[in-house]
Scaffold this motif. Sequence first.
Motif, PDB file in Angstrom:
ATOM      1  N   PRO A  41       0.788  -1.238   0.000  1.00  0.00           N
ATOM      2  CA  PRO A  41       0.000   0.000   0.000  1.00  0.00           C
ATOM      3  C   PRO A  41       0.817   1.283   0.000  1.00  0.00           C
ATOM      4  O   PRO A  41       0.375   2.280  -0.557  1.00  0.00           O
ATOM      5  CB  PRO A  41      -0.827  -0.119   1.293  1.00  0.00           C
ATOM      6  N   LYS A  42       1.990   1.267   0.626  1.00  0.00           N
ATOM      7  CA  LYS A  42       2.813   2.472   0.608  1.00  0.00           C
ATOM      8  C   LYS A  42       4.288   2.087   0.692  1.00  0.00           C
ATOM      9  O   LYS A  42       4.630   1.012   1.197  1.00  0.00           O
ATOM     10  CB  LYS A  42       2.438   3.407   1.760  1.00  0.00           C
ATOM     11  N   PRO A  43       5.177   2.931   0.181  1.00  0.00           N
ATOM     12  CA  PRO A  43       6.611   2.612   0.219  1.00  0.00           C
ATOM     13  C   PRO A  43       7.152   2.634   1.643  1.00  0.00           C
ATOM     14  O   PRO A  43       6.770   3.477   2.451  1.00  0.00           O
ATOM     15  CB  PRO A  43       7.238   3.717  -0.640  1.00  0.00           C
ATOM     16  N   ARG A  44       8.038   1.698   1.934  1.00  0.00           N
ATOM     17  CA  ARG A  44       8.653   1.607   3.251  1.00  0.00           C
ATOM     18  C   ARG A  44      10.140   1.315   3.105  1.00  0.00           C
ATOM     19  O   ARG A  44      10.573   0.762   2.100  1.00  0.00           O
ATOM     20  CB  ARG A  44       7.987   0.510   4.089  1.00  0.00           C
ATOM     21  N   LYS A  45      10.898   1.654   4.132  1.00  0.00           N
ATOM     22  CA  LYS A  45      12.341   1.464   4.088  1.00  0.00           C
ATOM     23  C   LYS A  45      12.692   0.018   4.424  1.00  0.00           C
ATOM     24  O   LYS A  45      12.241  -0.529   5.427  1.00  0.00           O
ATOM     25  CB  LYS A  45      13.041   2.421   5.046  1.00  0.00           C
ATOM     26  N   VAL A  46      13.514  -0.589   3.556  1.00  0.00           N
ATOM     27  CA  VAL A  46      13.861  -2.004   3.662  1.00  0.00           C
ATOM     28  C   VAL A  46      15.380  -2.160   3.747  1.00  0.00           C
ATOM     29  O   VAL A  46      16.116  -1.593   2.937  1.00  0.00           O
ATOM     30  CB  VAL A  46      13.345  -2.798   2.441  1.00  0.00           C
ATOM     31  N   LEU A  47      15.838  -2.947   4.728  1.00  0.00           N
ATOM     32  CA  LEU A  47      17.245  -3.337   4.806  1.00  0.00           C
ATOM     33  C   LEU A  47      17.347  -4.788   4.364  1.00  0.00           C
ATOM     34  O   LEU A  47      16.783  -5.678   4.999  1.00  0.00           O
ATOM     35  CB  LEU A  47      17.782  -3.184   6.230  1.00  0.00           C
ATOM     36  N   TYR A  48      18.078  -5.018   3.280  1.00  0.00           N
ATOM     37  CA  TYR A  48      18.261  -6.373   2.745  1.00  0.00           C
ATOM     38  C   TYR A  48      19.656  -6.846   3.127  1.00  0.00           C
ATOM     39  O   TYR A  48      20.656  -6.331   2.634  1.00  0.00           O
ATOM     40  CB  TYR A  48      18.087  -6.387   1.220  1.00  0.00           C
ATOM     41  N   ILE A  49      19.722  -7.845   4.007  1.00  0.00           N
ATOM     42  CA  ILE A  49      21.005  -8.389   4.471  1.00  0.00           C
ATOM     43  C   ILE A  49      21.251  -9.685   3.718  1.00  0.00           C
ATOM     44  O   ILE A  49      20.584 -10.694   3.956  1.00  0.00           O
ATOM     45  CB  ILE A  49      20.972  -8.655   5.992  1.00  0.00           C
ATOM     46  N   ASP A  50      22.198  -9.656   2.787  1.00  0.00           N
ATOM     47  CA  ASP A  50      22.510 -10.854   2.001  1.00  0.00           C
ATOM     48  C   ASP A  50      23.828 -11.444   2.498  1.00  0.00           C
ATOM     49  O   ASP A  50      24.858 -10.774   2.488  1.00  0.00           O
ATOM     50  CB  ASP A  50      22.610 -10.526   0.514  1.00  0.00           C
ATOM     51  N   GLY A  51      23.792 -12.700   2.913  1.00  0.00           N
ATOM     52  CA  GLY A  51      24.956 -13.297   3.552  1.00  0.00           C
ATOM     53  C   GLY A  51      25.925 -13.998   2.645  1.00  0.00           C
ATOM     54  O   GLY A  51      27.001 -14.390   3.098  1.00  0.00           O
ATOM     55  N   GLU A  52      25.607 -14.178   1.350  1.00  0.00           N
ATOM     56  CA  GLU A  52      26.501 -14.975   0.524  1.00  0.00           C
ATOM     57  C   GLU A  52      26.767 -14.435  -0.877  1.00  0.00           C
ATOM     58  O   GLU A  52      27.850 -14.664  -1.424  1.00  0.00           O
ATOM     59  CB  GLU A  52      25.972 -16.401   0.417  1.00  0.00           C
ATOM     60  N   MET A  53      25.845 -13.714  -1.476  1.00  0.00           N
ATOM     61  CA  MET A  53      26.044 -13.280  -2.859  1.00  0.00           C
ATOM     62  C   MET A  53      26.960 -12.064  -2.946  1.00  0.00           C
ATOM     63  O   MET A  53      26.996 -11.240  -2.041  1.00  0.00           O
ATOM     64  CB  MET A  53      24.694 -12.952  -3.507  1.00  0.00           C
ATOM     65  N   LYS A  54      27.689 -11.974  -4.034  1.00  0.00           N
ATOM     66  CA  LYS A  54      28.537 -10.805  -4.225  1.00  0.00           C
ATOM     67  C   LYS A  54      27.721  -9.642  -4.776  1.00  0.00           C
ATOM     68  O   LYS A  54      26.660  -9.837  -5.391  1.00  0.00           O
ATOM     69  CB  LYS A  54      29.710 -11.130  -5.138  1.00  0.00           C
ATOM     70  N   PHE A  55      28.237  -8.449  -4.539  1.00  0.00           N
ATOM     71  CA  PHE A  55      27.498  -7.246  -4.894  1.00  0.00           C
ATOM     72  C   PHE A  55      27.145  -7.206  -6.379  1.00  0.00           C
ATOM     73  O   PHE A  55      26.042  -6.787  -6.747  1.00  0.00           O
ATOM     74  CB  PHE A  55      28.309  -6.000  -4.520  1.00  0.00           C
ATOM     75  N   ALA A  56      28.056  -7.640  -7.242  1.00  0.00           N
ATOM     76  CA  ALA A  56      27.805  -7.574  -8.683  1.00  0.00           C
ATOM     77  C   ALA A  56      26.560  -8.376  -9.073  1.00  0.00           C
ATOM     78  O   ALA A  56      25.768  -7.942  -9.910  1.00  0.00           O
ATOM     79  CB  ALA A  56      29.017  -8.093  -9.457  1.00  0.00           C
ATOM     80  N   HIS A  57      26.374  -9.557  -8.445  1.00  0.00           N
ATOM     81  CA  HIS A  57      25.198 -10.370  -8.754  1.00  0.00           C
ATOM     82  C   HIS A  57      23.928  -9.747  -8.183  1.00  0.00           C
ATOM     83  O   HIS A  57      22.875  -9.770  -8.824  1.00  0.00           O
ATOM     84  CB  HIS A  57      25.387 -11.783  -8.211  1.00  0.00           C
ATOM     85  N   ILE A  58      24.042  -9.187  -6.988  1.00  0.00           N
ATOM     86  CA  ILE A  58      22.889  -8.500  -6.396  1.00  0.00           C
ATOM     87  C   ILE A  58      22.473  -7.330  -7.282  1.00  0.00           C
ATOM     88  O   ILE A  58      21.291  -7.116  -7.561  1.00  0.00           O
ATOM     89  CB  ILE A  58      23.223  -7.995  -4.983  1.00  0.00           C
ATOM     90  N   ALA A  59      23.458  -6.533  -7.722  1.00  0.00           N
ATOM     91  CA  ALA A  59      23.166  -5.365  -8.563  1.00  0.00           C
ATOM     92  C   ALA A  59      22.520  -5.785  -9.875  1.00  0.00           C
ATOM     93  O   ALA A  59      21.560  -5.167 -10.349  1.00  0.00           O
ATOM     94  CB  ALA A  59      24.440  -4.580  -8.823  1.00  0.00           C
ATOM     95  N   SER A  60      23.047  -6.851 -10.496  1.00  0.00           N
ATOM     96  CA  SER A  60      22.495  -7.336 -11.759  1.00  0.00           C
ATOM     97  C   SER A  60      21.032  -7.738 -11.595  1.00  0.00           C
ATOM     98  O   SER A  60      20.176  -7.399 -12.428  1.00  0.00           O
ATOM     99  CB  SER A  60      23.322  -8.532 -12.252  1.00  0.00           C
ATOM    100  N   ARG A  61      20.734  -8.429 -10.508  1.00  0.00           N
ATOM    101  CA  ARG A  61      19.355  -8.843 -10.261  1.00  0.00           C
ATOM    102  C   ARG A  61      18.467  -7.638  -9.968  1.00  0.00           C
ATOM    103  O   ARG A  61      17.314  -7.582 -10.400  1.00  0.00           O
ATOM    104  CB  ARG A  61      19.311  -9.831  -9.093  1.00  0.00           C
ATOM    105  N   LEU A  62      19.003  -6.683  -9.226  1.00  0.00           N
ATOM    106  CA  LEU A  62      18.214  -5.500  -8.891  1.00  0.00           C
ATOM    107  C   LEU A  62      17.836  -4.717 -10.146  1.00  0.00           C
ATOM    108  O   LEU A  62      16.691  -4.276 -10.297  1.00  0.00           O
ATOM    109  CB  LEU A  62      18.982  -4.608  -7.920  1.00  0.00           C
TER     110      LEU A  62
END
Length: 306
Positions: free
Chosen positions: A118-139
């Motif tokens: 229903p409305k935008p909220r602030k989210v903290l995504y804690i990823d324990g294993e993937m590298k940033f490049a893969h996270i960025a690509s998926r994002l």
Amino acid sequence: MSKDYITPDELLAEIQKKDPNFLPPNTEPEPEKKGSSRKRGENIYDFYNDDVSKINPLNISDFDNREIIPPEYIVHPVLETQGLCLIFAATGVGKTLFAMNLAYAIASGGNFLKYSCPKPRKVLYIDGEMKFAHIASRLFKIIENQGETEFKENLGVLTPDELQKIGFRMFKVDDERGQAVYDKIIERLGYEVIVIDNISVLTTLKENDAHEWAPLIDWMLSLRARGKSVIAIHHSGKDSTTYRGSSKALDCLDTVISLQPLNDDNVEDNISEAKKFKIVYQKHRSFGGKDAASYEVTLDKENFSY
């Protein structure tokens, strides 16, 4: 696109503002100053020294006189404010991609599959294993599928390789010191929803021992008490319909979502681009009826449809 994550230098600077003695794990500490009232590593939750006289259970008059604010939906219908949710699936089904899509929808106030935020909220995504490049690509792929958001600062991402650049290993969510670090980040930046991806790599618990879950459960309940919501990601057991570990983990949860593969029993050996799975609600404390009905989903080239 503006920055959607916390840099390691920013993280270290903010931690040391609150705790000047805090150092990365591989750094030698400075000699302790004389007269210091707090020792390094001292339990920050020293309940035995707290004044408990201020603790008064609420009575019926308190309930009568207090305005009770009904919960709001963060994700309709599966997650309310102060809600605790577990999502589990076998390796290869797509649980991280599912969780990232959900996190982006929450941050932008958008829609994903049958879910609406229903409305935008602030989210903290804690990823324990993937590298940033893969996270960025998926994002970037998620943004392409769901659309650009006006709230680019709402999604914060922590990854192990970014923390490692300044000598940190990923903080464990079942460890008191790790929890204290996350608490500081959450409170400073006002995150409302915390995604833990995933329990296996972000804890040291022995999953089949019920008492081992206590530190993680206590922290999740502490976050709830402070008005936060949690989405935890976990692996399924040998049977894809059950999660790995003790049933103790289910006790405090409001919603448990199972992603169950449909097109191959051995998901890791399935080489087809399209994957099909069923979303099954194994616990649904705050919703029911048609909202709790299972449904099938197709994941094709990182795009979900139903």
